[in-house]
Enzyme design. Structure first.
Site, PDB file in Angstrom:
ATOM      1  N   LYS A   1       1.759   3.689  -3.989  1.00  0.00           N
ATOM      2  CA  LYS A   1       0.931   4.880  -3.797  1.00  0.00           C
ATOM      3  C   LYS A   1       1.781   6.118  -3.547  1.00  0.00           C
ATOM      4  O   LYS A   1       1.528   7.192  -4.116  1.00  0.00           O
ATOM      5  CB  LYS A   1      -0.023   4.654  -2.619  1.00  0.00           C
ATOM      6  CG  LYS A   1      -0.863   5.860  -2.240  1.00  0.00           C
ATOM      7  CD  LYS A   1      -1.829   5.539  -1.124  1.00  0.00           C
ATOM      8  CE  LYS A   1      -1.134   5.390   0.214  1.00  0.00           C
ATOM      9  NZ  LYS A   1      -0.619   6.668   0.756  1.00  0.00           N
ATOM     10  N   ASP A   2       2.798   5.969  -2.702  1.00  0.00           N
ATOM     11  CA  ASP A   2       3.614   7.130  -2.344  1.00  0.00           C
ATOM     12  C   ASP A   2       4.463   7.596  -3.518  1.00  0.00           C
ATOM     13  O   ASP A   2       4.665   8.803  -3.713  1.00  0.00           O
ATOM     14  CB  ASP A   2       4.500   6.803  -1.141  1.00  0.00           C
ATOM     15  CG  ASP A   2       3.691   6.621   0.136  1.00  0.00           C
ATOM     16  OD1 ASP A   2       2.476   6.871   0.094  1.00  0.00           O
ATOM     17  OD2 ASP A   2       4.268   6.233   1.154  1.00  0.00           O
TER      18      ASP A   2
ATOM     19  N   SER B   1       0.803  -1.217   0.000  1.00  0.00           N
ATOM     20  CA  SER B   1       0.000   0.000   0.000  1.00  0.00           C
ATOM     21  C   SER B   1       0.837   1.268   0.000  1.00  0.00           C
ATOM     22  O   SER B   1       0.320   2.345  -0.291  1.00  0.00           O
ATOM     23  CB  SER B   1      -0.922   0.013   1.227  1.00  0.00           C
ATOM     24  OG  SER B   1      -0.156   0.030   2.420  1.00  0.00           O
ATOM     25  N   CYS B   2       2.121   1.165   0.334  1.00  0.00           N
ATOM     26  CA  CYS B   2       2.927   2.373   0.531  1.00  0.00           C
ATOM     27  C   CYS B   2       3.773   2.752  -0.675  1.00  0.00           C
ATOM     28  O   CYS B   2       3.592   3.830  -1.246  1.00  0.00           O
ATOM     29  CB  CYS B   2       3.821   2.203   1.759  1.00  0.00           C
ATOM     30  SG  CYS B   2       2.925   2.171   3.325  1.00  0.00           S
ATOM     31  N   PHE B   3       4.709   1.890  -1.069  1.00  0.00           N
ATOM     32  CA  PHE B   3       5.630   2.272  -2.136  1.00  0.00           C
ATOM     33  C   PHE B   3       4.907   2.700  -3.417  1.00  0.00           C
ATOM     34  O   PHE B   3       5.184   3.778  -3.952  1.00  0.00           O
ATOM     35  CB  PHE B   3       6.590   1.126  -2.438  1.00  0.00           C
ATOM     36  CG  PHE B   3       7.723   0.989  -1.452  1.00  0.00           C
ATOM     37  CD1 PHE B   3       7.753   1.721  -0.272  1.00  0.00           C
ATOM     38  CD2 PHE B   3       8.772   0.122  -1.701  1.00  0.00           C
ATOM     39  CE1 PHE B   3       8.781   1.591   0.632  1.00  0.00           C
ATOM     40  CE2 PHE B   3       9.816  -0.020  -0.797  1.00  0.00           C
ATOM     41  CZ  PHE B   3       9.819   0.714   0.368  1.00  0.00           C
TER      42      PHE B   3
END
Length: 454
Positions: A294-295, A290-292
């Protein structure tokens, strides 16, 4: 302290349980009644190692959940831990954050209709969610201030405290962090400060210091006190560097494969250089979660909104998108999968979690389906979440069952149990394994291909 946390996802639930374990009284607020009921029953609503025991230990004691935003009135500070998903253009969707901020403000409003009443004392709202620079100052703070009829810097504080928790090790990452970042109003770089706010919002810093004191004291953790925009950017920069490191070693690994060089031997040597370090040098099928993704998308979109084209960030993303197809092409070199059974081992984006968001298994399964393969997938915990993406795929109860009769197997997630597979491969119709995570061992009678190694 009394702490309220809005949002009970991966971040909110973990933070809530950890803070309760540190001695704080924590109330989580979520719109999903099933999540609220699970927490109050002592059950973690997500799969995360070490989380279940904490929720079970403190539910009904120092940890409770509710759907009622009025709970923030009885707390010293409120954390916003709501999702910021990607829009189609890569920018972040702030709908949930704006709604949460407005609800918190309304709960804090003076003279409201609630029987509980609202306190006139200073209240701190802390943004835990990942948002682009300027979001807290330009969007969220004005929403909270207007809805609460409070004045920032007087009876309202709004700070930024990004999380650096990896799924699969979130509890350990919270309890023993590399750093704690506190972004408050007035702590901007000197060129943006005024004489009146040079020391920043001291009340916000004091409350955050009290909140994290057990961690800072026990583990001697560095605390970064900075401006809110800087704190917002630190989270994006952190993830962009890590994603870039993985994509770079994958790119190097792809070259190594072409020359018959073992990328892991290369990585072990370069990792001894203190300027590089050994972490995040395991080349393979790429990053997800969910992080890399999306960010990185959000940072690229933010750069483009400022009329800057970020070539390196784009290359980091493009390389990661390339790896699943390389995995599939190696299988193509050995077998035509059209009409044949193919096993996919690992569905979660990483071991230790049931999260399949942006898992590399998704493009791998799509590629196999495009080739006409009959996909049989196995994951210790993530089959049900993946079934929502691919209801037509067959989901096996074990790796052995997935391998039975398959003409090929693709290893996408490096679960420890895959390292122990041996005789299970004997049930394959064609013993061809393409390993995207360097977790399966070579053995006689097995055609083995490593993604970035021989």
């Amino acid at each position: 302290m009394n702490v309220s946390i809005v949002g009970s996802g991966y971040v909110g639930t973990t933070v809530a349980a950890c803070l309760a374990d540190l001695g704080h009284d924590v109330t989580t607020i979520d719109v999903d009644e099933s999540v609220v009921d699970a927490i109050n029953d002592g059950e973690a609503p997500i799969h995360e190692p070490g989380l279940d025991p904490l929720v079970s230990a403190w539910a009904g004691k120092r940890l409770r959940a509710t759907t009622d935003y009025d709970a923030v009135r009885d707390t010293d500070l409120t954390m916003l831990a709501l999702p910021t998903p990607s829009n189609d253009d890569g920018s972040i969707d702030l709908d949930a954050m704006e709604a949460g901020a407005r609800s918190v403000g309304e709960a804090l409003a003076r003279g409201g209709d609630s029987d509980a009443g609202a306190s006139d004392d200073y209240h701190l709202v802390v943004v835990k969610s990942t948002v682009v620079p300027g979001t807290t100052e330009d969007i969220l703070e004005p929403i909270i201030a207007e809805a609460s009829d409070r004045t920032p810097g007087e009876d309202l504080g709004v700070a930024v405290n990004p999380e650096f928790q990896r799924e699969g090790s979130a509890v350990d990452d919270f309890m023993e962090p590399d750093k704690i970042v506190l972004g408050v109003a007035g702590r901007e770089p000197t060129r943006r400060r005024t004489a009146s706010d040079a020391d920043g919002d001291s009340r916000a810093l004091d409350l955050l210091a009290e909140c994290y004191e057990p961690i800072v004291v026990d583990w001697d953790v560095p605390v970064v006190e900075t401006g809110r925009r800087e704190a917002e950017m630190i989270k994006y920069a952190n993830n962009a560097f890590l994603a870039a490191k993985v994509s770079l070693i994958n790119d190097i690994g792809n070259v190594c494969k072409e020359y018959g060089v073992d990328a892991y031997e290369v990585a072990e040597a370069i990792g001894l250089d203190h300027r590089i370090g050994e972490a995040f040098l395991r080349s393979g099928v790429g990053w997800g979660g969910s992080c890399f993704p999306k960010d990185l998308d959000a940072l690229i979109a933010a750069a483009e909104a400022a009329d800057y084209e970020p070539p390196v960030l784009r290359a980091v993303r493009d390389l990661n998108d390339l790896q699943p197809e390389r995995l599939l092409s190696l299988l193509d070199d050995h077998v035509n999968v059209a009409g044949e059974r193919v096993a996919v081992l690992g569905l979660a984006f990483k071991p230790g979690t049931d999260d399949v968001r942006n898992s590399r298994a998704i493009p791998v399964i799509e590629g196999l389906q495009e080739r006409g393969a009959a996909v049989v997938a196995y994951d210790p915990v993530a089959s049900d979440p993946m079934r929502e993406h691919f209801p037509g795929v067959t989901y096996a109860d074990s790796a052995e069952a997935a391998l039975d009769g398959a003409v090929g197997a693709l290893v996408v997630t490096d679960w420890d149990e895959f390292a122990t597979l041996e005789d299970e491969f004997d049930a394959m119709a064609e013993p061809v394994v393409v390993d995207g995570r360097r977790i399966v061992s070579r053995r006689d009678g097995l055609t083995y291909e490593g993604l970035t190694w021989e």
